[in-house]
Design an enzyme around this catalytic site. Sequence first.
Site, PDB file in Angstrom:
ATOM      1  N   HIS A  50      -7.666  10.032   4.714  1.00  0.00           N
ATOM      2  CA  HIS A  50      -7.186   9.007   5.641  1.00  0.00           C
ATOM      3  C   HIS A  50      -7.384   9.492   7.072  1.00  0.00           C
ATOM      4  O   HIS A  50      -7.282  10.685   7.344  1.00  0.00           O
ATOM      5  CB  HIS A  50      -5.698   8.740   5.412  1.00  0.00           C
ATOM      6  CG  HIS A  50      -5.389   8.195   4.048  1.00  0.00           C
ATOM      7  ND1 HIS A  50      -5.098   9.008   2.980  1.00  0.00           N
ATOM      8  CD2 HIS A  50      -5.340   6.926   3.583  1.00  0.00           C
ATOM      9  CE1 HIS A  50      -4.859   8.250   1.907  1.00  0.00           C
ATOM     10  NE2 HIS A  50      -5.012   6.980   2.238  1.00  0.00           N
ATOM     11  N   GLY A  51      -7.648   8.567   7.965  1.00  0.00           N
ATOM     12  CA  GLY A  51      -7.782   8.925   9.378  1.00  0.00           C
ATOM     13  C   GLY A  51      -9.225   9.211   9.758  1.00  0.00           C
ATOM     14  O   GLY A  51     -10.150   8.790   9.061  1.00  0.00           O
ATOM     15  N   ASP A  92       0.839  -1.199   0.000  1.00  0.00           N
ATOM     16  CA  ASP A  92       0.000   0.000   0.000  1.00  0.00           C
ATOM     17  C   ASP A  92       0.884   1.264   0.000  1.00  0.00           C
ATOM     18  O   ASP A  92       1.983   1.252   0.588  1.00  0.00           O
ATOM     19  CB  ASP A  92      -0.873  -0.053   1.275  1.00  0.00           C
ATOM     20  CG  ASP A  92      -1.991   0.973   1.288  1.00  0.00           C
ATOM     21  OD1 ASP A  92      -2.462   1.362   0.208  1.00  0.00           O
ATOM     22  OD2 ASP A  92      -2.411   1.383   2.401  1.00  0.00           O
ATOM     23  N   ASN A 120     -10.154   0.797   0.901  1.00  0.00           N
ATOM     24  CA  ASN A 120      -9.093   0.614   1.896  1.00  0.00           C
ATOM     25  C   ASN A 120      -9.568   1.015   3.289  1.00  0.00           C
ATOM     26  O   ASN A 120     -10.164   2.092   3.456  1.00  0.00           O
ATOM     27  CB  ASN A 120      -7.899   1.507   1.556  1.00  0.00           C
ATOM     28  CG  ASN A 120      -7.162   1.043   0.324  1.00  0.00           C
ATOM     29  OD1 ASN A 120      -7.645   0.215  -0.427  1.00  0.00           O
ATOM     30  ND2 ASN A 120      -5.976   1.590   0.133  1.00  0.00           N
ATOM     31  N   VAL A 121      -9.256   0.177   4.255  1.00  0.00           N
ATOM     32  CA  VAL A 121      -9.655   0.454   5.645  1.00  0.00           C
ATOM     33  C   VAL A 121      -8.459   0.213   6.562  1.00  0.00           C
ATOM     34  O   VAL A 121      -7.825  -0.840   6.487  1.00  0.00           O
ATOM     35  CB  VAL A 121     -10.822  -0.466   6.072  1.00  0.00           C
ATOM     36  CG1 VAL A 121     -11.214  -0.178   7.518  1.00  0.00           C
ATOM     37  CG2 VAL A 121     -12.019  -0.294   5.156  1.00  0.00           C
ATOM     38  N   HIS A 128      -9.662   5.248  -1.089  1.00  0.00           N
ATOM     39  CA  HIS A 128      -8.858   5.207   0.138  1.00  0.00           C
ATOM     40  C   HIS A 128      -9.635   5.930   1.232  1.00  0.00           C
ATOM     41  O   HIS A 128     -10.584   6.663   0.948  1.00  0.00           O
ATOM     42  CB  HIS A 128      -7.518   5.904  -0.098  1.00  0.00           C
ATOM     43  CG  HIS A 128      -6.541   5.043  -0.853  1.00  0.00           C
ATOM     44  ND1 HIS A 128      -5.389   4.557  -0.293  1.00  0.00           N
ATOM     45  CD2 HIS A 128      -6.574   4.551  -2.112  1.00  0.00           C
ATOM     46  CE1 HIS A 128      -4.736   3.823  -1.186  1.00  0.00           C
ATOM     47  NE2 HIS A 128      -5.442   3.807  -2.302  1.00  0.00           N
ATOM     48  N   GLY A 158     -11.376   4.556   3.873  1.00  0.00           N
ATOM     49  CA  GLY A 158     -12.687   3.909   4.039  1.00  0.00           C
ATOM     50  C   GLY A 158     -13.285   4.019   5.431  1.00  0.00           C
ATOM     51  O   GLY A 158     -14.500   3.871   5.594  1.00  0.00           O
ATOM     52  N   SER A 159     -12.466   4.311   6.451  1.00  0.00           N
ATOM     53  CA  SER A 159     -13.005   4.417   7.813  1.00  0.00           C
ATOM     54  C   SER A 159     -13.885   5.652   7.943  1.00  0.00           C
ATOM     55  O   SER A 159     -13.469   6.750   7.551  1.00  0.00           O
ATOM     56  CB  SER A 159     -11.864   4.553   8.835  1.00  0.00           C
ATOM     57  OG  SER A 159     -11.031   3.434   8.792  1.00  0.00           O
ATOM     58  N   THR A 169      -7.786   2.865   9.838  1.00  0.00           N
ATOM     59  CA  THR A 169      -8.010   3.522  11.135  1.00  0.00           C
ATOM     60  C   THR A 169      -9.036   2.816  12.020  1.00  0.00           C
ATOM     61  O   THR A 169      -8.800   2.603  13.211  1.00  0.00           O
ATOM     62  CB  THR A 169      -8.472   4.987  10.883  1.00  0.00           C
ATOM     63  OG1 THR A 169      -7.487   5.621  10.081  1.00  0.00           O
ATOM     64  CG2 THR A 169      -8.630   5.750  12.184  1.00  0.00           C
TER      65      THR A 169
HETATM   66  P1  13P Z   1      -8.424   4.877   6.765  1.00  0.00           P
HETATM   67  O1  13P Z   1      -7.292   4.808   7.751  1.00  0.00           O
HETATM   68  O2  13P Z   1      -9.105   6.199   6.764  1.00  0.00           O
HETATM   69  O3  13P Z   1      -9.360   3.734   6.917  1.00  0.00           O
HETATM   70  O4  13P Z   1      -7.763   4.738   5.305  1.00  0.00           O
HETATM   71  C1  13P Z   1      -7.021   3.585   4.973  1.00  0.00           C
HETATM   72  C2  13P Z   1      -6.339   3.704   3.665  1.00  0.00           C
HETATM   73  O5  13P Z   1      -6.813   4.359   2.758  1.00  0.00           O
HETATM   74  C3  13P Z   1      -5.080   2.967   3.504  1.00  0.00           C
HETATM   75  O6  13P Z   1      -4.505   3.148   2.260  1.00  0.00           O
END
Ligand code: 13P
Length: 280
Positions: A177-178, A81, A227-228, A205, A207-208, A230
């Site tokens: 992200h985050g 990644d 993508n997940v 990206h 996804g959280s 966090t």
């Molecule tokens: P999150 O940490 O927001 O879930 O994003 C993960 C990510 O996109 C890793 O590439």
Amino acid sequence: MLVNMNQVLVPARQQGIAIAAFNIYNLETAEAVYRAAVDLNSPVIFAFGEQYIKVANIKIIATIVQEFAGRTGLPMVLHLDHCKSIDVIYKAVQAGFTSVMFDGSKLSFADNLAQTKDVVKFAHSVGVTVEAELGSVPFDHKQSEIPEEYLTKVDEAVRFVSETKVDALAIAVGTAHGEYKGRPKIFHDRIEEIAAKVSIPLVLHGGSGVPDEDIQKAMRQGVSKINVNTQISSVAVKKLKALCAKEKPGHLSDLMHEAEEAMVEEVKLFIKLFRNDAGA
Ligand code: 13P
């Protein structure tokens, strides 16, 4: 069974669902992802980020995932990644990764295109798939609305995919992200416009914390990998915090096992949501 990304993402795009990519960086995270996927009889992507090289050896991570994937007939991907270094991409491929992401999103369009092209040439020669990023999914942006200039431009996406021959494209359409401050604004019109002109699987990206309705709509529009990271880390940390607050927290092996159990359940929720399970 270890496969490359095309073997799971191409059918996913045709079906309007997404394959989950979870970040892994130790035995517990890898085992949680493996156990959840096997419990739900689902393909999955193990994603090891370049940023985790400081806490985990890339060869050992590859060996762990190869061992898990070898225990099932379910298609599983060992993916690198967010990697900015070509050297690390070579190391990952040598270690047995079946897929890599070259992240040239901070480069100029021309440099991102040229370097991604080189990565694709090398990776495809050994059967490894490549994801690239266009636009910028912020790492430190806590606002609920991402500025327009970060978003992926449709004409650039078309040219980039056609010239580089990447297998999957990460697009900037409002996620970050985050953790989000408030509800993120997802630019569905932009997803729609890109998906109408780019036929390869699109990647979301960050996804959280994205509302379920936005995830479902994005999948219908052409997002096939999400993508997940966090949220999986957060449930484990929360569990460890609660256990450590007890008068006798117990042995580390038990604490780590409890954290893994919590991660298995959280991973399952995402897999169910991404494959549109009723009641997910
Ligand atoms: P999150 O940490 O927001 O879930 O994003 C993960 C990510 O996109 C890793 O590439």
